[in-house]
Design a protein around this motif. Structure first.
Motif, mmCIF file in Angstrom:
data_model
loop_
_atom_site.group_PDB
_atom_site.id
_atom_site.type_symbol
_atom_site.label_atom_id
_atom_site.label_comp_id
_atom_site.label_asym_id
_atom_site.label_seq_id
_atom_site.Cartn_x
_atom_site.Cartn_y
_atom_site.Cartn_z
ATOM 1 N N LEU A 108 0.838 -1.198 0.000
ATOM 2 C CA LEU A 108 0.000 0.000 0.000
ATOM 3 C C LEU A 108 0.865 1.237 0.000
ATOM 4 O O LEU A 108 2.041 1.187 0.352
ATOM 5 N N GLU A 109 0.260 2.340 -0.420
ATOM 6 C CA GLU A 109 0.910 3.642 -0.356
ATOM 7 C C GLU A 109 0.224 4.467 0.710
ATOM 8 O O GLU A 109 -1.009 4.425 0.853
ATOM 9 N N THR A 110 1.009 5.216 1.445
ATOM 10 C CA THR A 110 0.490 6.110 2.467
ATOM 11 C C THR A 110 1.523 7.216 2.673
ATOM 12 O O THR A 110 2.456 7.355 1.896
ATOM 13 N N TYR A 111 1.341 8.028 3.715
ATOM 14 C CA TYR A 111 2.284 9.108 3.988
ATOM 15 C C TYR A 111 2.797 8.984 5.419
ATOM 16 O O TYR A 111 2.183 8.355 6.282
ATOM 17 N N ILE A 112 3.941 9.611 5.653
ATOM 18 C CA ILE A 112 4.652 9.483 6.928
ATOM 19 C C ILE A 112 4.213 10.516 7.950
ATOM 20 O O ILE A 112 4.097 11.701 7.640
ATOM 21 N N ILE A 113 4.030 10.050 9.181
ATOM 22 C CA ILE A 113 3.944 10.893 10.371
ATOM 23 C C ILE A 113 5.115 10.481 11.262
ATOM 24 O O ILE A 113 5.363 9.289 11.445
ATOM 25 N N GLU A 114 5.859 11.459 11.783
ATOM 26 C CA GLU A 114 6.973 11.136 12.675
ATOM 27 C C GLU A 114 6.463 10.692 14.038
ATOM 28 O O GLU A 114 5.583 11.326 14.620
ATOM 29 N N GLY A 115 7.070 9.615 14.530
ATOM 30 C CA GLY A 115 6.785 9.127 15.867
ATOM 31 C C GLY A 115 7.853 9.596 16.842
ATOM 32 O O GLY A 115 8.814 10.277 16.473
#
Length: 113
Positions: A54-61
């Protein structure tokens, strides 16, 4: 112009999957920085466990947490405990040297590939 690999996180383990989250993948900030990813960047996520892609976008943890969260609809395809590869691409005419890393079972940096 071609899509070229610019970085990947290899053999990460999903630590949480929450279908009620608004969407995206949360990745430990230290890993994001090591590979050269950016918050909001589109990534391809491939499960070595189930074969889902799948494709998605990054959120920093949280830095140093080892967090890899599948959020929103992505959590239906890739579950907690699955082994994944997170791949980033860049649209360019140039040859680029990708930054690829291997992480251990706790999502801690092990070595460059």
């Amino acid at each position: 112009m071609r899509w070229m690999l610019h970085g990947k996180i290899h053999k990460a383990t999903v630590t949480q999957a929450d279908v009620n989250y608004v969407g995206s993948i949360t990745i430990d900030k230290e890993l994001v920085d090591l590979v050269g990813f950016r918050p909001g960047e589109k990534v391809l996520v491939v499960s070595n466990t189930s074969g889902s892609r799948l494709e998605t976008y990054i959120i920093e943890g949280k830095p140093g947490s080892g967090d890899i969260f599948m959020n929103g609809a992505a959590a239906h395809l890739i579950k907690k405990g699955e082994e994944i590869i997170i791949i980033g691409f860049e649209l360019t005419d140039e040859l680029i040297e990708p930054t690829n890393i291997l992480v251990d079972e706790n999502n801690k940096f092990e070595r460059y590939l």
